[in-house]
Enzyme design. Structure first.
Site, PDB file in Angstrom:
ATOM      1  CG  ASN A  12      -1.945   1.089   1.204  1.00 50.37           C
ATOM      2  OD1 ASN A  12      -1.858   2.032   0.413  1.00 50.37           O
ATOM      3  ND2 ASN A  12      -2.941   1.001   2.060  1.00 50.37           N
ATOM      4  NE  ARG A  94      -6.280   1.992  -0.802  1.00 51.10           N
ATOM      5  CZ  ARG A  94      -6.244   3.155  -0.176  1.00 51.10           C
ATOM      6  NH1 ARG A  94      -5.159   3.529   0.483  1.00 51.10           N
ATOM      7  NH2 ARG A  94      -7.282   3.961  -0.200  1.00 51.10           N
ATOM      8  CG  HIS A 182     -12.071   4.940   1.504  1.00 57.07           C
ATOM      9  ND1 HIS A 182     -12.703   6.118   1.860  1.00 57.07           N
ATOM     10  CD2 HIS A 182     -10.745   5.171   1.661  1.00 57.07           C
ATOM     11  CE1 HIS A 182     -11.800   7.018   2.206  1.00 57.07           C
ATOM     12  NE2 HIS A 182     -10.601   6.470   2.094  1.00 57.07           N
ATOM     13  NE  ARG A 242      -7.738  13.520   1.085  1.00 53.85           N
ATOM     14  CZ  ARG A 242      -7.887  12.211   0.915  1.00 53.85           C
ATOM     15  NH1 ARG A 242      -8.653  11.760  -0.081  1.00 53.85           N
ATOM     16  NH2 ARG A 242      -7.312  11.347   1.715  1.00 53.85           N
ATOM     17  CD  GLU A 386      -8.017  -0.200   3.200  1.00 54.05           C
ATOM     18  OE1 GLU A 386      -8.505   0.673   2.468  1.00 54.05           O
ATOM     19  OE2 GLU A 386      -7.140   0.044   4.055  1.00 54.05           O
TER      20      GLU A 386
END
Length: 405
Positions: A12, A94, A182, A242, A386
Site C-alpha cells: 500500500n 492497492r 475506499h 481535504r 484491506e
C-alpha cells in the site's frame, strides 16, 4: 500451481509511507492476520523510519533524490531476510483509481501500467506511488506476478443515477462520473459484517470509513448502492486535510477574484483544508479535542473544526438513510472510526432521530457492538482489513490464470 511455501506480499504505497503485509499463499483458508507486516513512514521528510512485526521502529537513511525507490528496496531487503526458504510469488497493490475500464483485480503488464497512469489526475495524492512500485518491480523482478486491486471496483454496482454527474451528458460519455473510493475497505466489510451480525448486515447498511481520508458507503445485500466520494477522492465528507464537498462557486471565486493558480487551488483542496485548515492546529481529532477548551481563537477553531467534521458525517448519513429507505446497521471503521470514542459518541448523539441509542460503556472500549438495548439501529465497530482483501484477490487470480501467467 504449486503454492507450498509461497508468499503473497501486499503493498500500500502512499506519498509519505509504504505499508506491506506478507500472507501465506498455501494456507486454507487464507488467514486474515498476515505472517508479518510493517511500514516505512516519513518518506520525503527529514527523519523517515521503518518498523515491522517484532521490530521497534528505527530511523533509516533514504536516498533524498529517490526516496520511494529507496523505501521499496529497503522493504525488499527486510522481506528477503525473513523468507527462510519460502518464495514470493505475487505482489498485490492497492490502486486507488481503476477508471471506467478496471473493475476486477488485474495482472500488471506494461500496457496496463500505461493505462493506469492516465488516471493520475483523478487521484494525484494516491495514484502515482503504486504505479512507481509496479514499474520498479517489473524491471527488477519480472518473475513475480503483480496484481492491481482497485479501490473504485467495489462501487461498480452503483446505479447509474448515483454515478452520473449533473453536467452535460457528454461529460458522462467522456468518463466524468462518480466512481467512489475506499472500495477494498468496504469489500472487507461485506465479508466481516454478515459473519459477525448475520442477516441484518444484508439489509440497509451504512459503513463509515473514517480516517485521514473519509467516506461513507450505503450497502444493500452487501453491495454498494451509494457513496460519498465521487469523481475524485476530494468529494463528500470533510477530511483531515481535504475539503470534501464544496460549492464550486467558491473555487471559481478563488481563481477569478483572489487570483489563485490551478496549482494553488489544488494544494488548498488537498493539503490545507479539512480539520487542519479550519483548526489551524492538526488534522487529527484526538489532538483537536485537547484544544477544545483553549481560550480565544485557538479553542474556538478547534471546536468548530470538530463540530463541522461531525456535522458533515451526520448530514451524509441522513442522506444515505433516505436513499436506503431507513437504516438497520451503522458500522464504523478505519483509524478514526475504530478508535475515536468521542467522534462516534457525537455522531450517534445526533442520529437519535433515527432511533440510534449508544451504549457508553461499550463505546468506551471499542466493542464490536456499541448500540444499547432498544436501539432501532445496530451500531458496530469493525476493524477493516484491506490487505487481506488484496491478498485474497491475488491468490484467486493466480489460481485462475496459473503461475507464471
Amino acid at each position: 500451481m504449486d503454492r507450498a511455501g509461497a508468499l503473497i506480499v501486499v503493498l500500500n504505497c502512499g506519498s509519505s509511507s509504504i505499508k506491506f503485509a506478507v500472507f501465506p499463499a498455501d494456507a486454507e483458508p487464507l488467514p486474515r492476520t498476515p505472517l508479518w507486516n510493517g511500514k516505512v513512514q516519513g518518506i520525503g521528510g527529514s527523519s523517515p523510519d521503518f518498523g515491522e512485526t517484532g521490530v521497534e521502529p528505527f530511523a533509516v537513511d533514504l536516498d533524498r533524490a529517490h526516496p520511494h525507490s529507496a523505501a521499496l528496496e529497503l522493504i525488499q531487503q527486510r522481506i528477503t531476510r525473513r523468507l527462510e526458504g519460502r518464495r514470493v510469488i505475487a505482489v498485490a497493490h492497492r490502486v486507488v483509481h481503476g477508471g471506467t475500464r478496471y473493475f476486477d483485480p488485474t495482472i500488471v503488464t506494461l500496457p496496463i501500467l500505461g493505462d493506469l497512469r492516465s488516471y493520475v489526475p483523478l487521484a494525484p495524492l494516491h495514484q502515482p506511488f503504486p504505479l512507481e512500485a509496479m514499474r520498479l518491480l517489473l524491471e527488477q523482478r519480472p518473475d513475480i506476478v503483480q496484481v492491481a486491486c482497485f479501490d473504485t471496483a467495489f462501487h461498480h454496482t452503483l446505479p447509474k443515477v448515483e454515478q452520473i454527474l449533473p453536467l452535460p451528458y457528454s461529460a458522462w460519455q467522456r468518463g466524468l462520473r462518480r466512481y467512489g473510493f475506499h472500495g477494498l475497505s468496504y469489500e472487507f466489510m461485506s465479508h466481516a459484517l454478515p459473519e459477525r451480525h448475520g442477516e441484518v448486515a444484508r439489509g440497509r447498511v451504512i459503513v463509515a470509513h473514517l480516517g485521514s481520508g473519509a467516506s461513507l458507503c450505503a450497502m444493500q445485500d452487501l453491495k454498494s448502492v451509494a457513496t460519498t466520494m465521487g469523481f475524485s477522492a476530494l468529494d463528500g465528507l470533510m477530511m483531515g486535510t481535504r475539503t470534501g464537498s464544496i460549492d464550486p462557486g467558491a473555487l471559481l471565486y478563488l481563481m477569478e477574484v483572489e487570483k489563485l493558480s490551478l496549482e494553488d487551488v489544488a494544494a488548498t483542496l488537498y493539503h490545507d483544508s479539512g480539520l487542519l485548515g479550519v483548526s489551524g492546529i492538526s488534522s487529527e481529532p484526538r489532538v483537536l479535542i485537547k484544544h477544545e477548551d483553549d481560550p480565544g481563537e485557538s479553542g474556538e477553531r478547534a471546536r468548530i473544526a470538530l463540530a463541522l467534521f461531525v456535522r458533515r458525517i451526520v448530514k451524509e448519513i441522513g442522506a444515505m438513510a433516505a436513499v436506503l429507505g431507513g437504516l438497520d446497521l451503522l458500522a464504523f471503521t478505519a483509524g478514526i472510526g475504530e478508535h475515536s470514542v468521542f467522534i462516534r459518541e457525537r455522531v450517534c448523539h445526533d442520529l437519535a432521530y433515527l432511533g440510534v441509542k449508544l451504549d457508553a460503556d461499550a463505546n468506551a472500549i471499542d466493542a464490536p457492538v456499541i448500540s444499547a438495548a432498544g436501539s432501532r439501529v445496530l451500531v458496530a465497530v469493525e476493524p477493516t482489513n484491506e490487505e487481506w482483501i488484496a491478498a485474497r484477490h491475488a491468490r484467486e487470480l493466480l489460481a485462475a490464470n496459473g503461475h507464471p501467467p
